[in-house]
Scaffold this active site. Structure first.
Site, PDB file in Angstrom:
ATOM      1  N   GLU A   1      -9.526   3.534   6.364  1.00 25.79           N
ATOM      2  CA  GLU A   1      -8.756   2.410   6.921  1.00 25.79           C
ATOM      3  C   GLU A   1      -9.620   1.130   6.924  1.00 25.79           C
ATOM      4  O   GLU A   1     -10.817   1.195   7.253  1.00 25.79           O
ATOM      5  CB  GLU A   1      -8.390   2.806   8.361  1.00 25.79           C
ATOM      6  CG  GLU A   1      -7.596   1.793   9.146  1.00 25.79           C
ATOM      7  CD  GLU A   1      -7.347   2.276  10.593  1.00 25.79           C
ATOM      8  OE1 GLU A   1      -7.953   3.288  11.026  1.00 25.79           O
ATOM      9  OE2 GLU A   1      -6.526   1.636  11.280  1.00 25.79           O
TER      10      GLU A   1
ATOM     11  N   CYS B   1      -4.399   6.388  10.001  1.00 23.86           N
ATOM     12  CA  CYS B   1      -5.140   6.792  11.204  1.00 23.86           C
ATOM     13  C   CYS B   1      -4.247   7.224  12.358  1.00 23.86           C
ATOM     14  O   CYS B   1      -3.662   8.288  12.312  1.00 23.86           O
ATOM     15  CB  CYS B   1      -6.114   5.683  11.598  1.00 23.86           C
ATOM     16  SG  CYS B   1      -7.512   6.339  12.545  1.00 23.86           S
TER      17      CYS B   1
ATOM     18  N   LYS C   1       0.627  -0.190   8.936  1.00 18.91           N
ATOM     19  CA  LYS C   1       0.475   0.761  10.056  1.00 18.91           C
ATOM     20  C   LYS C   1       1.525   0.543  11.143  1.00 18.91           C
ATOM     21  O   LYS C   1       1.707  -0.582  11.634  1.00 18.91           O
ATOM     22  CB  LYS C   1      -0.935   0.614  10.638  1.00 18.91           C
ATOM     23  CG  LYS C   1      -1.335   1.683  11.637  1.00 18.91           C
ATOM     24  CD  LYS C   1      -2.799   1.486  12.049  1.00 18.91           C
ATOM     25  CE  LYS C   1      -3.319   2.623  12.898  1.00 18.91           C
ATOM     26  NZ  LYS C   1      -4.744   2.419  13.258  1.00 18.91           N
TER      27      LYS C   1
END
Ligand code: ACM
Length: 261
Positions: free
Chosen positions: A38, A142, A109
């Protein structure tokens, strides 16, 4: 299909250095798909949104993205990389699917960890699947691991492999991803960084232990915590298309979504 990851330690605020490191380390690797951590070109621990603004780039105009695409072209592989994305006046914690012909898809995200919600705008793109050499791959980032809906949505969209760029801080994700793979019958590649972002306003240490998991929840490979590792292994994507749990049970077909709302 040869899939893998590059676990490394990006330096905060040094995108050119970090990009050169990736290109140099992967220049002779043989693979179809490699996943990077990330935000791995800029580093993670921003002070505030102003700092994000200073380091974020439009991927269509980024010299780093151009270098990574050129690497894909030379090696004939695809990359999934974390990316600090600028899109007009918005800033996203994104993942890019890059191939020899350029940017294939951007994922932004959906679920923020800690202060990320003061640095970034919330993700606004659908969870989608793309074909790489006939294999269907999806992306999540993540902390999305905590929300099983993300991996499930990718599996329902047909993902064989979930690519998971990460900067993990808590210790539970690697174990949880065995379950995300098992409950969806998919391969997953968690590419985590290691080392510490040491900034004047604080520091965060990342947990490494990047891993590749098979569709029965089996750990195929896990890296050590604080070491640079490239690992690639061969998978049979047909294993992710067989959703039988027993001769009488099919993972996705046996769902009862009418009771889930
Ligand atoms: C995280 O989402 N970077 C923990």
């Amino acid at each position: 299909m040869r899939i893998g990851f590059y676990q490394f330690r990006p330096l905060f605020g040094k995108p050119d250095h970090n990009c050169r490191k990736v290109v140099d380390r992967l220049k002779s690797v043989r693979a179809d798909l490699i996943v990077l951590p990330e935000l791995c070109l800029t580093g993670y621990l921003f002070k505030d949104r102003t700092e994000v603004k200073a380091l974020a780039e439009d991927p269509r105009r980024s010299a780093s993205v151009q270098s990574l695409v050129a690497l894909c072209r030379r090696r004939g592989f695809h990359l999934v990389t974390g990316f600090t994305e600028k899109a007009r006046d918005k800033y996203f914690n994104s993942a890019l699917l890059l191939g020899p012909r350029g940017i294939r898809r951007t994922y932004r995200k959906l679920h923020f960890f800690m202060e990320e919600n003061s640095w970034f705008d919330p993700g606004d793109k659908e969870l989608a699947v793309d074909r790489v050499n006939g294999v269907r791959i999806g992306m999540m980032i993540c902390f999305d691991w905590v929300f099983p809906e993300v991996a499930r949505t990718l599996a329902l969209a047909g993902a064989d492999v979930i690519c998971h760029p990460s900067d993990l801080v808590l210790g539970h994700c690697q174990q949880a991803m065995l379950t995300r793979s098992l409950e969806n019958g998919v391969f997953s590649v968690t590419a985590n960084r290691f080392g510490t972002d040491r900034r004047p306003h604080g520091e965060v240490r990342f947990t490494g232990r990047s891993q590749i998991v098979g569709p029965r929840g089996e750990l195929l490979f896990r890296a050590p915590s604080q070491r640079e590792v490239v690992h690639v292994l061969k998978i049979d994507p047909a294993r992710a298309r067989d959703k039988a749990i027993t001769p009488h049970n099919q993972l996705l077909k046996d769902r009862r979504p009418e009771f889930y709302t």
